[in-house]
Scaffold this motif. Structure first.
Motif, PDB file in Angstrom:
ATOM      1  N   GLY A   1      35.460  22.473  99.953  1.00  0.00           N
ATOM      2  CA  GLY A   1      34.080  22.115 100.255  1.00  0.00           C
ATOM      3  C   GLY A   1      33.792  20.634 100.048  1.00  0.00           C
ATOM      4  N   THR A   2      34.110  20.126  98.846  1.00  0.00           N
ATOM      5  CA  THR A   2      33.833  18.714  98.567  1.00  0.00           C
ATOM      6  C   THR A   2      34.772  17.812  99.357  1.00  0.00           C
ATOM      7  OG1 THR A   2      35.278  18.820  96.609  1.00  0.00           O
ATOM      8  CG2 THR A   2      32.906  19.133  96.265  1.00  0.00           C
ATOM      9  N   GLY A   3      36.010  18.303  99.616  1.00  0.00           N
ATOM     10  CA  GLY A   3      36.949  17.503 100.403  1.00  0.00           C
ATOM     11  C   GLY A   3      36.465  17.311 101.833  1.00  0.00           C
ATOM     12  N   THR A   4      36.015  18.401 102.456  1.00  0.00           N
ATOM     13  CA  THR A   4      35.519  18.285 103.831  1.00  0.00           C
ATOM     14  C   THR A   4      34.228  17.476 103.884  1.00  0.00           C
ATOM     15  OG1 THR A   4      34.428  20.443 103.568  1.00  0.00           O
ATOM     16  CG2 THR A   4      36.566  20.412 104.673  1.00  0.00           C
ATOM     17  N   MET A   5      33.386  17.629 102.863  1.00  0.00           N
ATOM     18  CA  MET A   5      32.159  16.841 102.837  1.00  0.00           C
ATOM     19  C   MET A   5      32.463  15.359 102.621  1.00  0.00           C
ATOM     20  SD  MET A   5      29.763  18.747 103.679  1.00  0.00           S
ATOM     21  CE  MET A   5      28.543  17.448 103.501  1.00  0.00           C
ATOM     22  N   SER A   6      33.497  15.045 101.845  1.00  0.00           N
ATOM     23  CA  SER A   6      33.902  13.642 101.667  1.00  0.00           C
ATOM     24  C   SER A   6      34.348  13.043 102.996  1.00  0.00           C
ATOM     25  CB  SER A   6      35.040  13.538 100.641  1.00  0.00           C
ATOM     26  OG  SER A   6      34.596  13.906  99.366  1.00  0.00           O
TER      27      SER A   6
ATOM     28  N   LEU B   1      30.168  27.778  97.991  1.00  0.00           N
ATOM     29  CA  LEU B   1      29.975  26.542  97.232  1.00  0.00           C
ATOM     30  C   LEU B   1      29.727  25.344  98.127  1.00  0.00           C
ATOM     31  CD1 LEU B   1      32.767  27.140  94.564  1.00  0.00           C
ATOM     32  CD2 LEU B   1      30.305  27.439  94.294  1.00  0.00           C
ATOM     33  N   LEU B   2      30.063  25.461  99.401  1.00  0.00           N
ATOM     34  CA  LEU B   2      29.763  24.387 100.345  1.00  0.00           C
ATOM     35  C   LEU B   2      28.266  24.099 100.335  1.00  0.00           C
ATOM     36  CD1 LEU B   2      31.042  22.542 102.500  1.00  0.00           C
ATOM     37  CD2 LEU B   2      30.600  24.348 104.177  1.00  0.00           C
TER      38      LEU B   2
ATOM     39  N   ALA C   1      22.669  14.069 111.182  1.00  0.00           N
ATOM     40  CA  ALA C   1      22.379  14.693 112.470  1.00  0.00           C
ATOM     41  C   ALA C   1      23.300  15.875 112.755  1.00  0.00           C
ATOM     42  CB  ALA C   1      22.491  13.660 113.586  1.00  0.00           C
ATOM     43  N   TRP C   2      24.605  15.708 112.540  1.00  0.00           N
ATOM     44  CA  TRP C   2      25.545  16.786 112.886  1.00  0.00           C
ATOM     45  C   TRP C   2      26.780  16.867 111.981  1.00  0.00           C
ATOM     46  CZ3 TRP C   2      30.360  14.826 113.978  1.00  0.00           C
ATOM     47  CH2 TRP C   2      30.428  13.489 114.389  1.00  0.00           C
ATOM     48  N   GLY C   3      27.112  15.808 111.268  1.00  0.00           N
ATOM     49  CA  GLY C   3      28.350  15.802 110.481  1.00  0.00           C
ATOM     50  C   GLY C   3      28.419  16.874 109.415  1.00  0.00           C
ATOM     51  N   TRP C   4      27.310  17.126 108.712  1.00  0.00           N
ATOM     52  CA  TRP C   4      27.303  18.123 107.642  1.00  0.00           C
ATOM     53  C   TRP C   4      27.499  19.536 108.168  1.00  0.00           C
ATOM     54  CZ3 TRP C   4      23.833  22.163 107.466  1.00  0.00           C
ATOM     55  CH2 TRP C   4      22.711  22.070 108.296  1.00  0.00           C
ATOM     56  N   ARG C   5      27.236  19.758 109.457  1.00  0.00           N
ATOM     57  CA  ARG C   5      27.310  21.098 110.036  1.00  0.00           C
ATOM     58  C   ARG C   5      28.753  21.568 110.273  1.00  0.00           C
ATOM     59  NH1 ARG C   5      22.304  22.619 112.158  1.00  0.00           N
ATOM     60  NH2 ARG C   5      20.740  20.957 112.284  1.00  0.00           N
ATOM     61  N   ILE C   6      29.658  20.645 110.529  1.00  0.00           N
ATOM     62  CA  ILE C   6      31.024  20.992 110.936  1.00  0.00           C
ATOM     63  C   ILE C   6      31.729  21.887 109.918  1.00  0.00           C
ATOM     64  CG2 ILE C   6      33.318  20.044 111.409  1.00  0.00           C
ATOM     65  CD1 ILE C   6      31.941  17.721 112.818  1.00  0.00           C
ATOM     66  N   PRO C   7      31.717  21.558 108.597  1.00  0.00           N
ATOM     67  CA  PRO C   7      32.413  22.427 107.641  1.00  0.00           C
ATOM     68  C   PRO C   7      31.881  23.860 107.619  1.00  0.00           C
ATOM     69  CG  PRO C   7      31.909  20.302 106.652  1.00  0.00           C
ATOM     70  CD  PRO C   7      31.177  20.350 107.949  1.00  0.00           C
TER      71      PRO C   7
ATOM     72  N   ALA D   1      35.503  12.214  93.026  1.00  0.00           N
ATOM     73  CA  ALA D   1      35.815  12.466  91.619  1.00  0.00           C
ATOM     74  C   ALA D   1      35.881  13.958  91.331  1.00  0.00           C
ATOM     75  CB  ALA D   1      34.764  11.804  90.734  1.00  0.00           C
ATOM     76  N   ILE D   2      34.942  14.727  91.897  1.00  0.00           N
ATOM     77  CA  ILE D   2      34.930  16.172  91.667  1.00  0.00           C
ATOM     78  C   ILE D   2      36.121  16.836  92.356  1.00  0.00           C
ATOM     79  CG2 ILE D   2      33.661  18.289  92.218  1.00  0.00           C
ATOM     80  CD1 ILE D   2      31.114  16.808  91.564  1.00  0.00           C
ATOM     81  N   THR D   3      36.488  16.361  93.533  1.00  0.00           N
ATOM     82  CA  THR D   3      37.669  16.904  94.218  1.00  0.00           C
ATOM     83  C   THR D   3      38.926  16.662  93.396  1.00  0.00           C
ATOM     84  OG1 THR D   3      36.637  16.496  96.379  1.00  0.00           O
ATOM     85  CG2 THR D   3      39.013  16.852  96.345  1.00  0.00           C
ATOM     86  N   ILE D   4      39.071  15.433  92.884  1.00  0.00           N
ATOM     87  CA  ILE D   4      40.248  15.098  92.067  1.00  0.00           C
ATOM     88  C   ILE D   4      40.243  15.901  90.763  1.00  0.00           C
ATOM     89  CG2 ILE D   4      41.366  13.256  90.738  1.00  0.00           C
ATOM     90  CD1 ILE D   4      40.268  11.285  92.876  1.00  0.00           C
ATOM     91  N   GLY D   5      39.079  15.970  90.126  1.00  0.00           N
ATOM     92  CA  GLY D   5      38.988  16.688  88.857  1.00  0.00           C
ATOM     93  C   GLY D   5      39.292  18.164  88.995  1.00  0.00           C
ATOM     94  N   THR D   6      38.821  18.772  90.062  1.00  0.00           N
ATOM     95  CA  THR D   6      39.013  20.203  90.259  1.00  0.00           C
ATOM     96  C   THR D   6      40.481  20.560  90.461  1.00  0.00           C
ATOM     97  OG1 THR D   6      36.852  20.189  91.356  1.00  0.00           O
ATOM     98  CG2 THR D   6      38.138  22.193  91.523  1.00  0.00           C
TER      99      THR D   6
END
Length: 460
Positions: free
Chosen positions: A168-173, A30-31, A185-191, A279-284
């Motif tokens: 997934g959404t928490g790490t992306m936040s 889901l990431l 550049a590189w932040g999205w790659r870490i998770p 919002a999606i992290t909290i809702g989930t």
């Protein structure tokens, strides 16, 4: 079947193993959905109109769902033939490696057309892996559990998708706190790369368990079929069709509230990306409460009743969901997702146990995997793409997307109404036959007491 018995400690370990492994698999899987609408349309499909680029990114998200049934067939064959444990370790390892490679991929600007080709190829491998994961995780929990607690046990691995979304959404936040340039550049790659650590943890936990009691019993009695897929389609084709249809109202709203919700709120409603992810992290989080609760309720009143309650609720909420989103505020967005996931939780909590009660142990992995993954392919992975296309076609109106979800809800409820569980299978609620047996046993006990009474009087 005479099944080996295990202590409560081992049963708890099986529940933890099923949840941890399922959560890691869905985090990896889901990431991609969380990143598709934020990154991939810009870095891997940049030479298109923004709307077309978004649709292509979402299509790359949905395409692997058609490979999930293939994964279900491959790994369920291993699970029904060689054991649940072997299949689960394989799926987890394959998923972890492919996810890490996505995080290391060069972009379109670096290698041109090979960037989206490699991205989609790795995504397809993810689809194959997750297609075999779900059935094994459910059976690991259900087949180790006591008869009267199968509903609760089967609900535990169903929390994996919610935990995966939160991770997934928490790490992306967290990554979105970086400046845009660094994030792209590189932040999205870490998770993606860090998922390897989680995968090693999951393999270690699962590797320490024996095969499930039901599989051991079937193996001991020589009931393992040569080709589980052939046996399943020969004797259980009706159940495959019904489970495929029943899956629709569980899988479609999940991706409407998550993946499609992210793209719709950010691209159509122009809401801040980080606000939407939060919002999606909290809702989930609400689903982590409602899933096990609904599972416990199903042990008392039955799986079907709980499923109908959840399905009707989601169907009726389709229009209010979009009305809340249209207010374009953090509060109404969070409320919409909270309610949506709470209602979805009721459905998903009972799905695994309900499906497992439809098949014999020797083909159970195959049966539940094929039906579940076909439903996910047809109605789940396509949901973000279909909803986006409908809204685009009807000049931004969300009503067709809501009506589409409602139609799926009605179809799923019809399928579940036609489902029959196996004879003598506990479904969480006592049947008429159960009560008849109890009455007969009580009569027999009373008759014995009456027959003993004269002897007690004459021989005080």
């Amino acid at each position: 079947m005479t099944k080996p018995t295990y202590s409560k400690k081992v049963q708890r370990k099986a529940l933890i193993a099923s949840l941890v492994g399922s959560s890691i698999e869905y985090y990896d899987y889901l990431l991609y959905g969380a990143v598709a609408a934020l990154v991939f349309n810009k870095l891997f499909f940049p030479n298109f109109d923004p709307t077309v680029g978004l649709l292509m990114a979402l299509a790359s998200f949905g395409l692997p769902y058609f490979f999930r049934p293939l994964g279900g067939v491959i790994f369920s064959h291993i699970g029904d033939k060689l054991g649940r444990k072997k299949s689960l370790v394989l799926t987890l390892g394959i998923m972890g490696v492919s996810t890490a490679f996505i995080g290391l991929l060069p972009t379109y600007d670096m290698i041109g057309i090979w960037a989206p080709i490699l991205l989609v190829s790795l995504r397809l491998i993810q689809g194959v892996a997750v297609g075999g994961e779900w059935g094994g995780a459910v059976l690991l929990a259900v087949e180790y559990s006591d008869e009267k607690k199968k509903g609760f046990a089967g609900s535990i691995p169903m929390m994996g998708a919610a935990v995966g979304i939160i991770l997934g959404t928490g790490t992306m936040s967290l990554m979105r706190l970086l400046p845009d340039a660094q994030f792209l550049a590189w932040g999205w790659r870490i998770p993606f790369v860090l998922s390897l650590v989680l995968v090693l943890l999951g393999i270690w936990i699962r590797g320490s368990l024996d095969e499930t009691p039901d599989f051991q019993a079937a193996q001991k009695e020589g009931k393992i079929p040569k080709l589980p897929i052939v046996t399943t389609f020969k004797h259980h084709w009706r159940e495959i069709i019904l489970t495929t249809g029943a899956k629709a109202i569980e899988t479609a709203p999940f991706y409407m509230f998550a993946t499609f919700g992210i793209s719709y709120a950010t691209n159509t409603l122009s809401m801040p990306e980080n606000t939407v992810l939060n919002a999606i992290t909290i809702g989930t989080l609400s689903s982590l409460l409602f899933i096990p609760l609904a599972g416990m309720v199903s042990d008392r009143i039955g799986r079907k009743k709980v499923f109908f309650i959840g399905s009707m609720s989601v169907t009726l909420f389709a229009i209010p969901y979009f009305m809340l989103l249209s207010n374009r505020t953090m509060l109404t967005l969070t409320v919409a997702v909270l309610i949506g996931y709470a209602l979805w939780s009721i459905i998903t909590a009972v799905l695994g146990t309900m499906f497992s009660e439809m098949f014999n142990p020797e083909v159970r992995y195959t049966g539940i995997s094929v039906g579940y993954q076909l439903g996910a392919a047809i109605f789940g992975g396509t949901m973000p793409l279909v909803a986006t296309a409908l809204i685009t076609k009807f000049n931004g109106s969300w009503l067709p997307a809501a009506v589409y979800l409602m139609i799926l809800g009605i179809m799923s409820m019809i399928c579940v109404a036609l489902i029959k569980t196996r004879p003598n299978q506990d479904t969480g609620a006592k049947s008429g036959n159960d009560f008849e047996k109890e009455v007969a046993l009580l009569k027999s006990h009373l008759q014995t007491r009456i027959n003993q009474a004269p002897s007690k009087i004459t021989n005080p």
